[in-house]
Design a protein around this motif. Structure first.
Motif, PDB file in Angstrom:
ATOM      1  N   ALA B  24       0.844  -1.199   0.000  1.00 56.80           N
ATOM      2  CA  ALA B  24       0.000   0.000   0.000  1.00 56.80           C
ATOM      3  C   ALA B  24       0.876   1.244   0.000  1.00 56.80           C
ATOM      4  O   ALA B  24       0.627   2.198  -0.728  1.00 56.80           O
ATOM      5  CB  ALA B  24      -0.927  -0.006   1.208  1.00 56.80           C
ATOM      6  N   TRP B  25       1.923   1.197   0.801  1.00 59.63           N
ATOM      7  CA  TRP B  25       2.809   2.348   0.890  1.00 59.63           C
ATOM      8  C   TRP B  25       3.592   2.544  -0.396  1.00 59.63           C
ATOM      9  O   TRP B  25       3.647   3.641  -0.946  1.00 59.63           O
ATOM     10  CB  TRP B  25       3.743   2.192   2.082  1.00 59.63           C
ATOM     11  CG  TRP B  25       4.910   3.127   2.003  1.00 59.63           C
ATOM     12  CD1 TRP B  25       6.214   2.795   1.824  1.00 59.63           C
ATOM     13  CD2 TRP B  25       4.870   4.549   2.059  1.00 59.63           C
ATOM     14  NE1 TRP B  25       6.992   3.905   1.764  1.00 59.63           N
ATOM     15  CE2 TRP B  25       6.195   5.012   1.903  1.00 59.63           C
ATOM     16  CE3 TRP B  25       3.842   5.496   2.218  1.00 59.63           C
ATOM     17  CZ2 TRP B  25       6.523   6.359   1.905  1.00 59.63           C
ATOM     18  CZ3 TRP B  25       4.164   6.841   2.219  1.00 59.63           C
ATOM     19  CH2 TRP B  25       5.492   7.264   2.067  1.00 59.63           C
ATOM     20  N   GLY B  28       1.279   3.729  -3.016  1.00 58.34           N
ATOM     21  CA  GLY B  28       0.753   5.060  -2.720  1.00 58.34           C
ATOM     22  C   GLY B  28       1.807   6.142  -2.854  1.00 58.34           C
ATOM     23  O   GLY B  28       1.510   7.267  -3.263  1.00 58.34           O
ATOM     24  N   LEU B  35      -3.018  11.487  -3.442  1.00 59.52           N
ATOM     25  CA  LEU B  35      -3.710  10.935  -2.281  1.00 59.52           C
ATOM     26  C   LEU B  35      -3.880  11.995  -1.195  1.00 59.52           C
ATOM     27  O   LEU B  35      -4.905  12.064  -0.523  1.00 59.52           O
ATOM     28  CB  LEU B  35      -2.936   9.737  -1.729  1.00 59.52           C
ATOM     29  CG  LEU B  35      -3.003   8.486  -2.610  1.00 59.52           C
ATOM     30  CD1 LEU B  35      -2.060   7.413  -2.087  1.00 59.52           C
ATOM     31  CD2 LEU B  35      -4.418   7.952  -2.662  1.00 59.52           C
ATOM     32  N   PHE B 318      -5.440  -1.390  -1.642  1.00 63.56           N
ATOM     33  CA  PHE B 318      -5.982  -0.055  -1.920  1.00 63.56           C
ATOM     34  C   PHE B 318      -6.898   0.416  -0.807  1.00 63.56           C
ATOM     35  O   PHE B 318      -6.990   1.601  -0.524  1.00 63.56           O
ATOM     36  CB  PHE B 318      -6.655  -0.051  -3.287  1.00 63.56           C
ATOM     37  CG  PHE B 318      -5.683  -0.370  -4.376  1.00 63.56           C
ATOM     38  CD1 PHE B 318      -4.793   0.595  -4.816  1.00 63.56           C
ATOM     39  CD2 PHE B 318      -5.593  -1.639  -4.910  1.00 63.56           C
ATOM     40  CE1 PHE B 318      -3.849   0.302  -5.786  1.00 63.56           C
ATOM     41  CE2 PHE B 318      -4.664  -1.937  -5.880  1.00 63.56           C
ATOM     42  CZ  PHE B 318      -3.778  -0.967  -6.320  1.00 63.56           C
ATOM     43  N   GLN B 321      -4.740   1.968   1.614  1.00 62.23           N
ATOM     44  CA  GLN B 321      -4.384   3.332   1.186  1.00 62.23           C
ATOM     45  C   GLN B 321      -5.483   4.329   1.543  1.00 62.23           C
ATOM     46  O   GLN B 321      -5.216   5.393   2.092  1.00 62.23           O
ATOM     47  CB  GLN B 321      -4.164   3.374  -0.323  1.00 62.23           C
ATOM     48  CG  GLN B 321      -2.833   2.809  -0.750  1.00 62.23           C
ATOM     49  CD  GLN B 321      -2.618   2.933  -2.240  1.00 62.23           C
ATOM     50  OE1 GLN B 321      -3.516   3.351  -2.968  1.00 62.23           O
ATOM     51  NE2 GLN B 321      -1.439   2.568  -2.694  1.00 62.23           N
TER      52      GLN B 321
END
Ligand SMILES: Nc1ncnc2c1ncn2[C@@H]1O[C@H](COP(=O)(O)OP(=O)(O)OP(=O)(O)O)[C@@H](O)[C@H]1O
Ligand SMILES: [Mg+2]
Lengths: 222, 855
Positions: B24-25, B28, B35, B318, B321
């Protein structure tokens, strides 16, 4: 020798308007473990469709596909994904790297999905094998097409697959880069003893394989 | 088949939860700026909510912590009737030290200078307040109050008339020096003192004013201080019933502050709703952004699945995120809210009766963070779920469309959203039913807006202006590009504009109402407490100035003795009686006349224009009194008219428009009954300007010190002032919606940036100049801004029209401000933001664009 891939009476149709379009019909063949296998045929003959079915990315309307002894038609989507992760590697015409991940992270991905430790080390080794030791932290958008395909190659071998699917791996590359990638592919394949199933237009490439399957209009041409 | 003994259905995917977070990191990180922009769309709404919630708790804590200082005592007993022997007897037995206060409205004037002003006279025994202190100038004046013959005069009055300590003031027949200026006293707010500034005079001097007469509205307060640790509730239990019988009420300091807290809470709840709308707007922004974000992530999801990620894993990456964005938004919003509430005293300080001591309350902080995560996930869930349905086959076929989410799942999620929204509003409003209506109403507004916006878009598409020039056509066409966020943007701009415009229109309507009253020859000076024998003389003062006596209304005060066949005492003792209790102790101000006045409509029964002299007197009640007393036409009522019982029956029931600036009465007698009762008169007149009004007041107060003059013009000024301040607070909150709308807009513009760059490169490759590309973009934003804001203004117009017809029953002439200022301003704002973002688009070199694989 055992059969790593067994395709039996495969049939695939797509709805097209009110009618059904039969894309594949009565396809049966088997691939021996450790061999190379080429699928050739004119555009639209159903090569990609067949590859997708063999890799469990799609489901056939009729027939069976057995991959590494598992009947794909009996597995659900997640189980097929798991099987791919353990046994299958991929190379695509348009590379299909994750754009948000660096080269190193892209190559580590299959191993990380397995929960294996040391993914990054393996990935680093593989990337230096394909000559990209100095591009580890580059994003796909910072690499040329040939370089991207080499990253994809490294990723394909990362999980030590028993079977590798390649859909026109040189389709998006110029001749020279393409043949370098092909050499690399065959070298790595040799080294790892992987079974290779390759879809191609290129008859020279096909002739380097142990077996050739010719498709035309969705049927096997004898 | 042999050689592969594993059974895949028994093998588990071993990637850990930690890996999900890492992915996710990693993923992202590349779209971090975008974001963060998603995040900021909820930040403002959360900040607004946290700020109000936290400020409310702070205020509540302060009010309850300073409740003794607010009352100035531990408890008080109050009554509006002259204390009789029964009450005085009870008071003598009450525990604690007692201080007395008499307070009434009166005219303040000066023996040595001109000017008069309606003030509240508080005759207070020295030693009060027991708690808190009088803030005076000079400082010692408060401490010494009551020790000498000096008055404390409200500080604003001091400045208004340029008074100094030592100057003389006159109240009724009493003239006394000012000992100091009163800056603050227990329970005072700047607003309350601006309505009725107070003059404190020593208690023993009240008699000398000569203003305590029959019919004067006087309030008697008795303040008590008890030793610390005394059980106040026990005192209440023990004494309240007997005080009730003596027509007095006991109030504990805790009750007063609780009541005050509730009042603020009501206002707070309304403001919370306004903040909540901002949050919702941001949530819509999130929903739309996540939708497009997930669409762009389809390829990545397909690759992940192809490489062996499960459906759940690829969705969770996601989801993490979006939850992360929500968490960040919640944290940032909460911190911002904490900072923001520090600004509130600047906005509402004049309404606050306490000096604030800041503390930290954890509930709003938790709420803010939870709202951040919860709302982001709630509104992101539908687009997130689409990730589940992405087929890994998409790695082979780029344009493969994923199977959609089934209608049933979509409907279930929409219901879930409504349900959660209801839950959250219930929490904010503390009224589940009202929250339900609010959420449903909101859903309807959104639905209507969406439908209209959708209709407009379809209309444009259908009747596309093919005759327009290339740039205009292209700009318009851009609204329909694939992945467009036109609908959400029109919604965001529309709602924002709708909020401000509605505020403007309503305010306008209410102001217009005040002007309407001015246009008619209605009274703007009301003379109260005129004695019957003074009426002629007063008219004699008014007429020579060129003004007219518009009304001369006699008033008799009375209380109820019996309702139907039960005495008031019996009803008071009967805890099961369902009638409204204020009826039982209220001192009714009653008039007599032979006809209805314009603010009244006869609803039931027959209007009695005269009294035959026999049997019960036919009277007329206003509908609210009839309802609260639970009586209808024909029922009998017995009044105590200054000691004389008088039997009446309800002959008619009137609907009264209390909102009119007119003297209205809940009880009206026919002529020929009350003429001999002790009464006083109210005389009204109209002064054409402030100066004449001042001169007349001066003359009247000089000759008739007992008369109180209500200057409606001045009163309206004060009320208008207060309304203005309130509308500032509301506008401040509505501003958050506007800002959120802008952030959503920014997010949308940013989201489509890559697509725009591609288009621009394509256009430029085809030979368009950079200027032309920019003009196309400008026109696109112009259309977007114009459609959105115009929609908002018109919807506001419709909503205000509904309000005007349904709630205020007023004619409504829309102000031009929303059309002339709000509409062009918002449109320009949209245009500016869009163009600022487009500069980069035009500048980016084509090659770089062609190489980028959508980020
Ligand atoms: N989702 C679909 N819906 C309908 N028809 C499809 C779909 N996917 C593929 N087809 C059709 O199936 C046929 C086989 O397509 P496929 O991509 O397998 O051919 P191919 O042999 O890989 O061609 P190429 O060499 O051009 O890649 C084509 O005629 C194609 O139009
Ligand atoms: Mg193909």
């Amino acid at each position: 020798m055992s059969k790593i891939l067994n395709v039996d009476q495969l049939r695939k149709t797509y709805p097209s308007g009110d009618q059904e379009l039969t894309v594949l019909e009565d396809i049966s063949f088997a691939v021996e473990t450790g061999t190379t296998f080429a699928i050739v045929g004119p555009s639209g003959s159903g090569k990609t469709t067949l590859l997708g079915l063999c890799a469990g990315l799609d489901k056939p309307d009729e027939g069976r596909v057995a991959l590494c002894g598992e009947d794909l038609t009996l597995l659900d989507e997640d189980q097929r994904a798991l099987l791919r992760n353990r046994e299958v590697g991929f190379i695509f015409q348009n590379f299909q790297l994750l754009p948000t991940l660096t080269a190193l992270e892209n190559v580590s991905l299959p191993l990380e999905l397995r929960g294996e430790s040391g993914a990054a080390d393996t990935a680093r080794t593989l990337l230096s094998k394909v000559g990209l030791a100095d591009r580890l932290h580059h994003y796909p958008s910072q690499l040329s097409g040939g370089e991207q395909q080499r990253v994809a190659l490294a990723r394909a071998f990362a999980n030590r697959p028993s079977l590798l699917f390649a859909d026109e791996p040189t389709g998006n590359l110029d001749d020279e880069t393409g043949s370098r990638v092909v050499e690399l592919l065959f070298d790595l394949n040799q080294e790892a003893g992987t079974t290779l199933v390759i879809v191609t237009h290129d008859m020279d490439l096909a002739r380097r394989c142990h077996q050739i399957l010719k498709l035309k209009g969705g049927r096997v041409q004898v | 088949m042999d050689g592969y003994p594993q059974n895949i259905s028994k093998v588990k995917n071993r990637a850990s939860v930690g890996w999900l977070f890492r992915m996710a990191w990693r993923d992202g990180r590349a779209s971090l700026r975008r974001l963060l922009l998603f995040m900021s769309s909820i930040v403002l709404g959360i900040a607004a909510l946290v700020a109000i919630q936290h400020f409310g708790l702070t205020l509540e804590a302060n009010i309850s912590g300073q409740s003794r200082e607010l009352m100035g005592a531990d408890y008080l007993v109050d009554t509006d009737a002259t204390p009789g022997p029964e009450l005085l007897d009870t008071l003598a037995q009450l525990p604690g030290v007692m201080k007395r206060e008499v307070n009434f409205a009166s005219m303040l004037s000066f023996p040595d200078r001109s000017g008069t002003r309606l003030v509240r006279i508080r005759g207070v025994e020295s030693g009060f307040p027991f708690y808190g202190s009088l803030v005076t100038e000079p400082a010692g004046a408060g401490m010494q109050f009551g020790a000498s013959r000096g008055a404390l005069v409200d500080a604003t009055v001091m400045t208004q008339y340029a008074l100094e300590p030592g100057d003389s003031i006159r109240i009724g027949r009493l003239t006394l020096p000012i000992s100091g200026s009163l800056v603050d006293a227990p329970g005072n707010t700047q607003v309350s003192t601006s309505v009725a500034p107070a003059i404190w005079i020593p208690y023993p001097l009240v008699e000398a004013t000569g203003l305590i007469q029959v019919g004067s509205r006087v309030e008697y307060n008795f303040y008590f201080q008890v030793p610390p640790g005394t059980e106040l509730d026990a005192i209440y239990e023990r004494w309240d019933p007997s005080l009730d019988n003596a027509q007095a009420d006991m109030d504990l300091h805790t009750d007063t502050s609780a009541r005050l807290g509730r009042r603020f809470n009501n206002v707070g709840r309304f403001l919370k709703l306004v903040g909540f709308i901002a949050l919702l707007l941001g949530c819509l922004g999130i929903a739309s952004s996540v939708h497009i974000y997930m669409r762009e992530k389809r390829a990545s999801i397909a690759i992940l699945k192809c490489l062996g990620a499960s459906r759940r894993q690829s969705m969770l990456i996601f989801l993490i995120q979006i939850a992360g964005i929500g968490l960040a938004g919640g944290l940032v919003g909460t911190l911002l809210g904490l900072g923001l509430q520090a600004v509130f005293p600047l906005l509402v300080g004049e309404f606050l009766p306490v000096t604030l001591q800041w503390g930290l309350h954890w509930e709003p902080l938790v709420l803010g963070v939870l709202l951040g995560i919860g709302m982001a996930l709630l509104f992101g869930i539908l687009p997130l779920l689409s990730g589940w349905f992405v087929s890994p086959l998409a790695v082979l076929r780029v344009n493969l469309k994923p199977t959609g989410i089934s209608k049933r799942v979509t409907a279930a999620i929409l219901l879930l959203i409504l349900f959660v929204l209801w839950g959250v509003t219930s929490l904010l409003l503390e009224r589940p039913l009202r929250a339900l209506w609010f959420v449903l109403g909101l859903a309807v507004v959104f639905l209507v807006l969406t439908l209209i916006a959708w209709g407009i878009m379809r209309g444009i598409r259908k009747f596309f202006p093919t005759g327009w020039g290339f740039e205009a056509r292209q700009g318009l066409q851009n609204l329909f590009r694939p992945n467009n966020q036109t609908l959400v943007l029109v919604l965001a701009i529309g709602i924002g504009t709708f909020l401000i415009s509605t505020l403007y229109f309503t305010q306008d309507m209410l102001l217009a109402r005040a002007q309407l009253e001015d246009a008619r020859p209605t009274a703007n000076l009301i003379l109260l407490d005129v004695q019957p024998e003074q009426t002629e003389a007063v008219a004699g003062v008014i007429r020579p100035t060129g003004m007219e006596v518009l009304e001369d209304i006699p008033i008799v005060t009375m209380r109820l003795l019996r309702i139907k066949d039960r005495t008031v005492e019996a009803l008071r003792a009967d805890t099961t009686a369902t009638l409204n209790r204020w009826i039982l102790s209220h001192e009714f101000r009653v008039t007599y006349r032979d006809s209805l006045i314009p603010s009244e409509i006869l609803r039931e029964g027959e209007w009695a224009s005269s009294y035959s002299g026999q049997g019960p007197v036919p009277i007329s009640l206003s509908d609210n009194v009839a309802r609260d007393a639970q009586v209808g036409v024909g029922d009998t009522l017995v009044f105590n008219v200054q000691g004389v019982p008088m039997e009446t029956f309800v002959s008619s029931i009137r609907e009264v428009d209390w909102g009119r600036m007119q003297l209205n009465f809940s009880v009206v007698f026919p002529p020929g009954v009350l003429e001999e009762a002790p009464r006083f008169h109210v005389i009204t007149t109209q002064a054409s300007d402030a100066e004449r009004s001042a001169r007349l007041q001066q003359a009247l107060v000089r000759s008739f010190p007992n008369i109180t003059v209500l200057d409606i013009r001045q009163l309206l000024g004060v009320v208008g002032d207060i309304l203005n301040k309130i509308s500032w607070v509301i506008r401040f909150m509505a501003f958050f919606s506007i800002l959120t709308g802008l952030v959503v807009l920014l997010g949308a513009v940013r989201t489509s940036k890559y697509q725009r760059i591609r288009e621009s490169v394509l256009l430029r490759t085809l030979g368009a100049t950079g200027k032309q590309v920019l003009r196309v973009a400008a026109l696109e934003y112009l259309f977007l801004g114009a459609i959105g804001s115009l929609l908002g203004v018109f919807l506001a117009l419709a909503a205000t029209e509904l309000l005007a017809l349904g709630v205020f029953e007023l004619p409504f002439r829309p102000s031009w401000v929303p059309f002339g200022v709000v509409f062009p301003f918002i449109t320009l704002l949209v245009l500016t933001i869009g163009l600022l973002n487009s500069r980069g688009v035009v500048k980016s070199p084509p090659l770089q664009v062609l190489r980028r694989e959508g980020v």
